[in-house]
Design an enzyme around this catalytic site. Structure first.
Site, PDB file in Angstrom:
ATOM      1  N   GLN A 101     -94.002  94.494 -11.010  1.00  0.00           N
ATOM      2  CA  GLN A 101     -94.892  93.422 -10.514  1.00  0.00           C
ATOM      3  C   GLN A 101     -94.195  92.070 -10.638  1.00  0.00           C
ATOM      4  O   GLN A 101     -94.709  91.067 -10.173  1.00  0.00           O
ATOM      5  CB  GLN A 101     -96.194  93.400 -11.324  1.00  0.00           C
ATOM      6  CG  GLN A 101     -96.984  94.692 -11.256  1.00  0.00           C
ATOM      7  CD  GLN A 101     -98.126  94.691 -12.242  1.00  0.00           C
ATOM      8  OE1 GLN A 101     -99.248  94.240 -11.946  1.00  0.00           O
ATOM      9  NE2 GLN A 101     -97.867  95.192 -13.438  1.00  0.00           N
ATOM     10  N   ASN A 102     -93.027  92.077 -11.307  1.00  0.00           N
ATOM     11  CA  ASN A 102     -92.328  90.834 -11.613  1.00  0.00           C
ATOM     12  C   ASN A 102     -91.514  90.360 -10.414  1.00  0.00           C
ATOM     13  O   ASN A 102     -91.089  91.147  -9.586  1.00  0.00           O
ATOM     14  CB  ASN A 102     -91.419  91.028 -12.835  1.00  0.00           C
ATOM     15  CG  ASN A 102     -92.209  91.452 -14.062  1.00  0.00           C
ATOM     16  OD1 ASN A 102     -93.420  91.247 -14.131  1.00  0.00           O
ATOM     17  ND2 ASN A 102     -91.542  92.070 -15.019  1.00  0.00           N
ATOM     18  N   ASP A 104     -88.853  88.140 -10.910  1.00  0.00           N
ATOM     19  CA  ASP A 104     -87.728  87.432 -11.530  1.00  0.00           C
ATOM     20  C   ASP A 104     -86.363  88.070 -11.258  1.00  0.00           C
ATOM     21  O   ASP A 104     -85.326  87.491 -11.589  1.00  0.00           O
ATOM     22  CB  ASP A 104     -87.963  87.305 -13.062  1.00  0.00           C
ATOM     23  CG  ASP A 104     -88.244  88.665 -13.737  1.00  0.00           C
ATOM     24  OD1 ASP A 104     -89.042  88.690 -14.694  1.00  0.00           O
ATOM     25  OD2 ASP A 104     -87.674  89.678 -13.298  1.00  0.00           O
ATOM     26  N   HIS A 119     -94.670  92.664  -5.878  1.00  0.00           N
ATOM     27  CA  HIS A 119     -95.154  91.307  -5.579  1.00  0.00           C
ATOM     28  C   HIS A 119     -94.057  90.416  -5.020  1.00  0.00           C
ATOM     29  O   HIS A 119     -94.165  89.189  -5.046  1.00  0.00           O
ATOM     30  CB  HIS A 119     -95.756  90.665  -6.850  1.00  0.00           C
ATOM     31  CG  HIS A 119     -97.045  91.306  -7.246  1.00  0.00           C
ATOM     32  ND1 HIS A 119     -97.459  91.375  -8.553  1.00  0.00           N
ATOM     33  CD2 HIS A 119     -97.992  91.953  -6.523  1.00  0.00           C
ATOM     34  CE1 HIS A 119     -98.630  92.018  -8.604  1.00  0.00           C
ATOM     35  NE2 HIS A 119     -98.968  92.381  -7.381  1.00  0.00           N
ATOM     36  N   THR A 189     -97.852  95.312 -19.145  1.00  0.00           N
ATOM     37  CA  THR A 189     -98.773  94.814 -18.124  1.00  0.00           C
ATOM     38  C   THR A 189    -100.219  95.008 -18.560  1.00  0.00           C
ATOM     39  O   THR A 189    -100.549  95.989 -19.203  1.00  0.00           O
ATOM     40  CB  THR A 189     -98.550  95.497 -16.749  1.00  0.00           C
ATOM     41  OG1 THR A 189     -99.506  95.010 -15.801  1.00  0.00           O
ATOM     42  CG2 THR A 189     -98.644  97.011 -16.840  1.00  0.00           C
ATOM     43  N   ASN A 214     -96.640  98.460 -24.985  1.00  0.00           N
ATOM     44  CA  ASN A 214     -97.255  97.140 -24.898  1.00  0.00           C
ATOM     45  C   ASN A 214     -97.449  96.631 -26.325  1.00  0.00           C
ATOM     46  O   ASN A 214     -97.593  97.421 -27.250  1.00  0.00           O
ATOM     47  CB  ASN A 214     -98.613  97.235 -24.175  1.00  0.00           C
ATOM     48  CG  ASN A 214     -99.065  95.890 -23.621  1.00  0.00           C
ATOM     49  OD1 ASN A 214     -98.974  94.875 -24.314  1.00  0.00           O
ATOM     50  ND2 ASN A 214     -99.511  95.867 -22.376  1.00  0.00           N
TER      51      ASN A 214
HETATM   52  N1  APR Z   1     -93.315  93.668 -24.853  1.00  0.00           N
HETATM   53  C1  APR Z   1     -94.251  94.454 -24.239  1.00  0.00           C
HETATM   54  N2  APR Z   1     -95.429  93.968 -23.745  1.00  0.00           N
HETATM   55  C2  APR Z   1     -95.636  92.634 -23.878  1.00  0.00           C
HETATM   56  C3  APR Z   1     -94.715  91.761 -24.508  1.00  0.00           C
HETATM   57  C4  APR Z   1     -93.518  92.328 -25.008  1.00  0.00           C
HETATM   58  N3  APR Z   1     -92.581  91.578 -25.627  1.00  0.00           N
HETATM   59  N4  APR Z   1     -95.232  90.493 -24.475  1.00  0.00           N
HETATM   60  C5  APR Z   1     -96.415  90.579 -23.844  1.00  0.00           C
HETATM   61  N5  APR Z   1     -96.669  91.860 -23.486  1.00  0.00           N
HETATM   62  C6  APR Z   1     -97.811  92.389 -22.721  1.00  0.00           C
HETATM   63  C7  APR Z   1     -99.128  91.726 -22.960  1.00  0.00           C
HETATM   64  O1  APR Z   1     -99.824  92.363 -24.036  1.00  0.00           O
HETATM   65  C8  APR Z   1     -99.844  91.971 -21.620  1.00  0.00           C
HETATM   66  O2  APR Z   1    -100.496  93.234 -21.621  1.00  0.00           O
HETATM   67  O3  APR Z   1     -97.511  92.148 -21.358  1.00  0.00           O
HETATM   68  C9  APR Z   1     -98.713  92.012 -20.611  1.00  0.00           C
HETATM   69  C10 APR Z   1     -98.627  90.765 -19.747  1.00  0.00           C
HETATM   70  O4  APR Z   1     -99.783  90.753 -18.952  1.00  0.00           O
HETATM   71  P1  APR Z   1     -99.925  89.719 -17.751  1.00  0.00           P
HETATM   72  O5  APR Z   1     -99.488  88.380 -18.200  1.00  0.00           O
HETATM   73  O6  APR Z   1    -101.301  89.894 -17.187  1.00  0.00           O
HETATM   74  O7  APR Z   1     -98.843  90.193 -16.703  1.00  0.00           O
HETATM   75  P2  APR Z   1     -98.982  91.313 -15.594  1.00  0.00           P
HETATM   76  O8  APR Z   1     -99.824  92.439 -16.073  1.00  0.00           O
HETATM   77  O9  APR Z   1     -97.611  91.656 -15.142  1.00  0.00           O
HETATM   78  O10 APR Z   1     -99.741  90.533 -14.407  1.00  0.00           O
HETATM   79  C11 APR Z   1     -99.878  91.208 -13.184  1.00  0.00           C
HETATM   80  O11 APR Z   1    -100.854  89.189 -12.261  1.00  0.00           O
HETATM   81  O12 APR Z   1    -100.914  86.922 -11.840  1.00  0.00           O
HETATM   82  C12 APR Z   1    -100.519  88.152 -11.350  1.00  0.00           C
HETATM   83  O13 APR Z   1     -98.828  88.423  -9.772  1.00  0.00           O
HETATM   84  C13 APR Z   1     -99.033  88.214 -11.137  1.00  0.00           C
HETATM   85  O14 APR Z   1     -97.595  90.159 -11.237  1.00  0.00           O
HETATM   86  C14 APR Z   1     -98.584  89.423 -11.931  1.00  0.00           C
HETATM   87  C15 APR Z   1     -99.867  90.201 -12.071  1.00  0.00           C
END
Ligand code: APR
Length: 250
Positions: A101-102, A104, A119, A189, A214
């Site tokens: 979903q990243n 980067d 994305h 995620t 996670n």
């Molecule tokens: N290692 C593993 N997991 C981690 C770490 C880490 N070091 N740090 C944070 N996390 C976890 C958090 O607990 C959380 O569950 O990563 C997740 C980040 O969640 P989000 O910020 O919601 O990111 P994501 O799930 O990728 O968001 C999905 O939302 O805004 C949209 O398009 C954007 O692609 C993104 C989508």
């Protein structure tokens, strides 16, 4: 946890065809903040600046935050041990693809070859008027909004904005990977954004074993994940690869 890690390693080794499904959490240890949770971007900024209609109305206004929150942070980032371990899983023949979903590009920088960017990406942009494509390195972001060298139109990054459709080919390929997966390794995620969040669910419905890494529980942990490995991606993924290498030798 030790037992679960060993169990996860033997499942990935025995079932193979692992699809790695990643979110912002895998890039946190590269210095890129997540979107949700304590330091999440959406706790500090209203995401409407990357809502497609708003961007088209006020590209100059949106571009100020787009540059600061996405391009500046990503430009400084390097792949971390988690990305490198995922690339190792592919090289060793255990992972068939990464659906991320990243935006980067860190999986590709770490050496992963089959990466589906659900994305989109910050590595390319295009002109909204004449559709000329641009590589990030050929765009001067010192002035925003960046403009097309050919027609002067505003450039849009090639990541998916809110209320923008996921490209049909990307969606089709992602869900085909999910349907073919023997294992889905979910890393970092919340699983809150559709349709991306369905990828692991489609895989599970097709018979895949779901392993989740996670630092805290997500919307997958209770009902979708078969094994939950709590911890940082940069710690657990290298341990998983180490466990698989060790087991392979005997
Ligand atoms: N290692 C593993 N997991 C981690 C770490 C880490 N070091 N740090 C944070 N996390 C976890 C958090 O607990 C959380 O569950 O990563 C997740 C980040 O969640 P989000 O910020 O919601 O990111 P994501 O799930 O990728 O968001 C999905 O939302 O805004 C949209 O398009 C954007 O692609 C993104 C989508």
């Amino acid at each position: 946890m030790e037992g679960d890690l060993k169990r996860a390693a033997s499942i990935i080794r025995d079932r193979r065809e692992t699809v790695v499904f990643t979110g912002a959490g895998i890039s946190v240890e590269s210095g890129i903040p997540p979107f949700r949770g304590p330091d999440g971007l959406w706790t500090k900024h209203d995401p409407s600046f990357i809502e497609l209609g708003r961007f088209l109305e006020d590209p100059a206004g949106s571009w100020v935050l787009i540059r600061e929150l996405f391009f500046d942070a990503i430009e400084r980032a390097e792949p971390n041990r988690g990305h490198i371990a995922v690339a190792e899983l592919e090289r060793a023949g255990f992972a068939r693809s990464v659906v991320t979903q990243n935006i980067d590009g860190l999986h590709q920088m770490a050496g992963s070859e089959k990466v589906i960017e659900f994305h989109g990406t910050t590595r390319t942009l295009h002109c909204l008027d004449c559709h000329t494509p641009y590589a990030r390195e050929n765009v001067d972001l010192s002035k925003t909004p960046p403009r097309c060298a050919s027609c002067g139109g505003v450039l849009k990054p090639d990541f998916v904005f809110f209320s923008e459709q996921i490209p049909e080919d990307v969606s089709r390929e992602s869900f085909a990977e999910a349907a073919a997966a023997g294992v889905v390794l979910i890393v970092g995620t919340t699983g809150e954004v559709m349709p991306a969040a369905y990828v692991p669910v489609v895989a599970k419905e097709a018979g895949a074993v779901v392993i989740e890494i996670n630092t805290s529980a997500s919307s997958y942990t209770k009902d979708v994940a078969d094994i939950f490995l709590r911890g940082k991606a940069g710690d657990i993924l290298p341990e998983l690869v180490h466990e698989m290498r060790g087991a392979e030798k005997c």
